[in-house]
Enzyme design. Structure first.
Site, PDB file in Angstrom:
ATOM      1  N   TYR A 183      34.189  46.345  45.187  1.00 18.19           N
ATOM      2  CA  TYR A 183      33.959  46.048  43.377  1.00 18.19           C
ATOM      3  C   TYR A 183      33.019  46.689  43.275  1.00 18.19           C
ATOM      4  O   TYR A 183      32.365  47.221  41.699  1.00 18.19           O
ATOM      5  CB  TYR A 183      34.554  44.662  43.312  1.00 18.19           C
ATOM      6  CG  TYR A 183      34.925  44.583  41.899  1.00 18.19           C
ATOM      7  CD1 TYR A 183      36.073  44.603  41.492  1.00 18.19           C
ATOM      8  CD2 TYR A 183      33.706  43.980  40.973  1.00 18.19           C
ATOM      9  CE1 TYR A 183      36.062  43.950  39.959  1.00 18.19           C
ATOM     10  CE2 TYR A 183      34.185  43.435  39.727  1.00 18.19           C
ATOM     11  CZ  TYR A 183      35.217  43.909  39.526  1.00 18.19           C
ATOM     12  OH  TYR A 183      35.798  43.246  37.941  1.00 18.19           O
TER      13      TYR A 183
ATOM     14  N   SER B  69      31.551  46.111  34.526  1.00 19.61           N
ATOM     15  CA  SER B  69      31.845  44.384  35.094  1.00 19.61           C
ATOM     16  C   SER B  69      30.186  44.309  34.987  1.00 19.61           C
ATOM     17  O   SER B  69      29.029  45.318  34.941  1.00 19.61           O
ATOM     18  CB  SER B  69      31.758  44.502  36.070  1.00 19.61           C
ATOM     19  OG  SER B  69      31.348  43.551  37.582  1.00 19.61           O
TER      20      SER B  69
HETATM   21  P1  NDP Z   1      44.190  41.067  35.988  1.00 17.36           P
HETATM   22  O1  NDP Z   1      44.423  41.195  37.170  1.00 17.36           O
HETATM   23  O2  NDP Z   1      44.020  40.236  35.570  1.00 17.36           O
HETATM   24  O3  NDP Z   1      44.566  42.703  35.936  1.00 17.36           O
HETATM   25  C1  NDP Z   1      44.299  43.445  36.375  1.00 17.36           C
HETATM   26  C2  NDP Z   1      45.853  44.649  35.583  1.00 17.36           C
HETATM   27  O4  NDP Z   1      45.975  45.753  36.274  1.00 17.36           O
HETATM   28  C3  NDP Z   1      47.179  44.241  35.453  1.00 17.36           C
HETATM   29  O5  NDP Z   1      47.874  44.607  34.109  1.00 17.36           O
HETATM   30  C4  NDP Z   1      47.558  44.696  36.755  1.00 17.36           C
HETATM   31  O6  NDP Z   1      48.604  44.788  36.321  1.00 17.36           O
HETATM   32  C5  NDP Z   1      46.998  46.285  36.806  1.00 17.36           C
HETATM   33  N1  NDP Z   1      46.843  47.353  37.758  1.00 17.36           N
HETATM   34  C6  NDP Z   1      45.956  46.708  38.947  1.00 17.36           C
HETATM   35  N2  NDP Z   1      46.160  47.787  40.082  1.00 17.36           N
HETATM   36  C7  NDP Z   1      46.975  48.413  38.804  1.00 17.36           C
HETATM   37  C8  NDP Z   1      47.154  50.429  39.454  1.00 17.36           C
HETATM   38  N3  NDP Z   1      47.224  50.752  40.548  1.00 17.36           N
HETATM   39  N4  NDP Z   1      47.853  51.170  38.531  1.00 17.36           N
HETATM   40  C9  NDP Z   1      47.963  50.183  37.706  1.00 17.36           C
HETATM   41  N5  NDP Z   1      47.764  49.610  37.277  1.00 17.36           N
HETATM   42  C10 NDP Z   1      46.527  48.628  37.597  1.00 17.36           C
HETATM   43  O7  NDP Z   1      42.305  41.730  35.313  1.00 17.36           O
HETATM   44  P2  NDP Z   1      41.331  41.559  34.608  1.00 17.36           P
HETATM   45  O8  NDP Z   1      42.654  41.370  33.250  1.00 17.36           O
HETATM   46  O9  NDP Z   1      40.728  40.391  34.984  1.00 17.36           O
HETATM   47  O10 NDP Z   1      40.701  42.990  34.874  1.00 17.36           O
HETATM   48  C11 NDP Z   1      40.886  43.932  34.098  1.00 17.36           C
HETATM   49  C12 NDP Z   1      39.863  44.488  34.024  1.00 17.36           C
HETATM   50  O11 NDP Z   1      38.596  43.990  34.081  1.00 17.36           O
HETATM   51  C13 NDP Z   1      39.744  45.323  36.268  1.00 17.36           C
HETATM   52  O12 NDP Z   1      39.081  46.510  35.838  1.00 17.36           O
HETATM   53  C14 NDP Z   1      38.470  44.184  36.043  1.00 17.36           C
HETATM   54  O13 NDP Z   1      37.513  44.814  37.237  1.00 17.36           O
HETATM   55  C15 NDP Z   1      37.387  44.091  34.806  1.00 17.36           C
HETATM   56  N6  NDP Z   1      36.813  42.865  34.978  1.00 17.36           N
HETATM   57  C16 NDP Z   1      37.044  41.774  34.699  1.00 17.36           C
HETATM   58  C17 NDP Z   1      36.352  40.491  34.498  1.00 17.36           C
HETATM   59  C18 NDP Z   1      37.084  39.387  34.364  1.00 17.36           C
HETATM   60  O14 NDP Z   1      36.080  38.152  34.669  1.00 17.36           O
HETATM   61  N7  NDP Z   1      38.381  38.565  34.319  1.00 17.36           N
HETATM   62  C19 NDP Z   1      34.864  40.778  34.473  1.00 17.36           C
HETATM   63  C20 NDP Z   1      34.768  41.831  35.094  1.00 17.36           C
HETATM   64  C21 NDP Z   1      35.132  42.897  34.491  1.00 17.36           C
HETATM   65  P3  NDP Z   1      49.696  45.624  37.672  1.00 17.36           P
HETATM   66  O15 NDP Z   1      49.346  45.029  39.144  1.00 17.36           O
HETATM   67  O16 NDP Z   1      51.224  44.549  37.309  1.00 17.36           O
HETATM   68  O17 NDP Z   1      49.691  47.184  38.137  1.00 17.36           O
END
Ligand code: NDP
Length: 251
Positions: free
Chosen positions: A155, A142
């Site tokens: 975070y 990030s």
């Molecule tokens: P979303 O919230 O859109 O998606 C998160 C995903 O992670 C979902 O598929 C969710 O599925 C899954 N997830 C969450 N917790 C768990 C768990 N304990 N076990 C398995 N699956 C899990 O997030 P983003 O796509 O925005 O983010 C993806 C990554 O990118 C993250 O690590 C985030 O920190 C990072 N990031 C995102 C940014 C952004 O601007 N969007 C910027 C910088 C970094 P479900 O809840 O159904 O399990």
């Protein structure tokens, strides 16, 4: 050079958002993708979408904070699909609260998901890569791997730690031809950021602060992930590539 034909790629948190976009990008390069998340219905829907465009997609429903579930899932993937060639530690959560008010349970929940889970995942997957002398691990970091921001301390702590875990893994496994790198996304339009996009002040801040003048679209992250998953990056190790529209380069 960027071909991923029949490479087996496990992407955590791939039911939606950035994880899904990365998995879709891999599938377009020929990979067999395994989508992870905690909700089987969303996972199946996302896998179907990839299949409907000619890609190969499976699902693996488990919680990345559960060490025994990880071991069982990795063994099941090995037995039913094959050895994992590419691991993307993407699953992540956010919790916004000032440090003074932050309950310990929320601190631990964010650290468990965003930092400890990539450690547990790599510990389960890497031994086979080391044995086969081939593997790619990509940790989704990030902007907060580099800079702080009020109200997101757990975070930021987790993502800063993930950058250093990336380097430690790279150093330990480089001699076994396993490359471990990170991607640091800027502000992307995903469900995690819905509240921020809907907040006019925050939305304006992102667009003014980012030199590109806009949020990133999830599919714009796939190129860096394909590079780091493919032979094109065989001598790139321990790096974090920031895909941020120029954010970190500007004051
Ligand atoms: P979303 O919230 O859109 O998606 C998160 C995903 O992670 C979902 O598929 C969710 O599925 C899954 N997830 C969450 N917790 C768990 C768990 N304990 N076990 C398995 N699956 C899990 O997030 P983003 O796509 O925005 O983010 C993806 C990554 O990118 C993250 O690590 C985030 O920190 C990072 N990031 C995102 C940014 C952004 O601007 N969007 C910027 C910088 C970094 P479900 O809840 O159904 O399990």
């Amino acid at each position: 050079m960027f071909d991923l034909t029949l490479k087996i790629a496990l992407v955590t948190g791939a039911s939606r958002g950035l994880g899904f976009a990365i998995a879709e990008g891999f599938a377009k390069q020929g990979a067999i993708v395994v989508l992870n998340g905690r909700d089987p219905q969303t996972l199946e829907k996302s896998a179907k979408h990839i299949r409907s465009n000619g890609g190969r997609a499976h699902i693996a429903c488990f919680d990345v904070t559960d060490a025994s579930a990880i071991k069982a899932a990795v063994a099941h993937i090995r037995d039913t699909i094959g050895e994992i060639d590419i691991l993307v530690n993407n699953a992540g959560i956010q919790h916004r609260q000032l440090i003074a008010d932050l309950p310990e349970a929320d601190w631990r929940r964010v650290l468990d998901t965003n930092l400890t889970a990539p450690f547990l995942m790599a510990q389960a997957v890497a031994p086979s890569m080391v044995e086969r002398k081939s593997g790619k691990i990509i940790n989704i970091c990030s902007l907060t791997s580099e800079v702080g921001r009020a109200s997101v301390a757990p975070y930021t702590t987790a993502k800063g730690g993930l950058k250093m875990l990336t380097k430690s893994m790279a150093v330990e496994w480089a001699k076994d031809n396993v490359q471990v790198n990170g991607i640091g996304p800027g502000y992307f339009l995903t469900e995690m950021n819905t509240a921020l996009v809907e907040d006019e002040t925050f939305n304006n801040w992102v667009c003014n602060r980012t030199p590109a003048g806009r949020w990133g679209n999830p599919e714009e992250l796939a190129g860096a992930a394909i590079f780091l998953a493919s032979d094109a990056s065989n001598y790139v190790n321990g790096q974090v590539i920031y895909v941020d529209g120029g954010f970190l380069s500007s004051m």
